[in-house]
Scaffold this active site. Structure first.
Site, PDB file in Angstrom:
ATOM      1  CD  GLU A 156      37.094  48.304  27.393  1.00 34.54           C
ATOM      2  OE1 GLU A 156      38.253  48.743  27.323  1.00 34.54           O
ATOM      3  OE2 GLU A 156      36.087  49.055  27.489  1.00 34.54           O
ATOM      4  CG  ASP A 167      39.096  50.217  30.880  1.00 34.09           C
ATOM      5  OD1 ASP A 167      39.759  50.070  29.831  1.00 34.09           O
ATOM      6  OD2 ASP A 167      39.389  51.057  31.761  1.00 34.09           O
TER       7      ASP A 167
END
Length: 176
Positions: free
Chosen positions: A124, A52
Site C-alpha cells: 500500500e 489504502d
C-alpha cells in the site's frame, strides 16, 4: 538488503523523488531505532494510509467498468477480495518487496519481513509513493498488473469466500 535501483528496474518504475520510494520501504521500528536515517522521509504509515485509499479507489473504478452488470454487493465482495491483506501480501511477494524493507533488528529477528500484514502495508505504501511521484495513471498501471491475473482467476473459477462472507450472503438472501 538489495539496492533500490534493482527494485525500480524490476518494476520498470523510476522515481523522480527517490525519498518517496525509500519512505515506502522503511518500517517505523527502523526509524525508532535509527532516527538519523529517516531525515527527509515521509512516515511509512502515512503512505500506507494514502495507498489504502488509492487501492480502494482504483479497485472500485476497475470493477465498476469491468462488470457493468454486477450490483453493489458483488462489486464490494470482489473489491474486498482484491485488497485484503493476504492478497496484497501475495502481490508483494511476487515482486520480492519484503527484501527491500528496512526493519529494526528486533523486527528482523522476529520474521516480520515475511508477515502478511507488513507486506500488505508495504505494498500500500508503495502504491502511494508511485501516486505521489508519478500520478494516478502510473499507480493504476502498476496495480493492474496484479489485479488482472486475479480477476482472470476469479472469472474462470469464481470467488472463494470466507465463512463470514458466506454467512452474510446467506442471511441477506434469506432475510433481505
Amino acid at each position: 538488503m538489495p539496492p533500490l535501483d534493482r527494485l525500480q528496474t524490476s518494476l520498470g518504475l523510476f522515481f523522480s523523488d527517490p525519498n518517496l520510494l525509500q519512505s515506502a520501504l522503511i518500517h517505523s521500528s527502523f526509524l525508532h531505532e535509527r532516527p538519523d536515517q529517516g531525515v527527509g522521509l515521509i512516515d511509512g504509515e502515512r503512505l500506507e494510509f494514502l495507498g489504502d485509499a488509492i487501492l480502494n479507489y482504483l479497485t472500485a473504478a476497475l470493477l465498476f467498468e469491468r462488470y457493468p452488470q454486477r450490483g453493489e454487493g458483488e462489486l464490494t465482495t470482489l473489491r474486498s477480495a482484491l485488497v485484503k491483506t493476504t492478497t496484497l501480501a501475495e502481490f508483494a511477494r511476487t515482486i520480492n518487496l519484503g527484501a527491500y524493507v528496512r526493519l529494526s533488528k528486533g523486527e528482523e529477528q522476529s520474521g516480520a519481513r515475511e508477515r502478511d500484514a507488513l507486506l500488505a502495508d508495504t505494498f500500500e505504501a508503495l502504491v502511494a509513493a508511485i501516486y505521489l511521484d508519478q500520478g494516478i495513471d502510473a499507480a493504476q498501471l502498476f496495480v493492474a498488473q496484479f489485479f488482472e491475473p486475479q480477476l482472470a482467476e476469479i472469472d474462470a473459477n469464481g470467488l472463494a469466500l470466507d465463512y463470514k462472507s458466506q454467512l452474510q450472503q446467506r442471511i441477506q438472501a434469506e432475510r433481505n
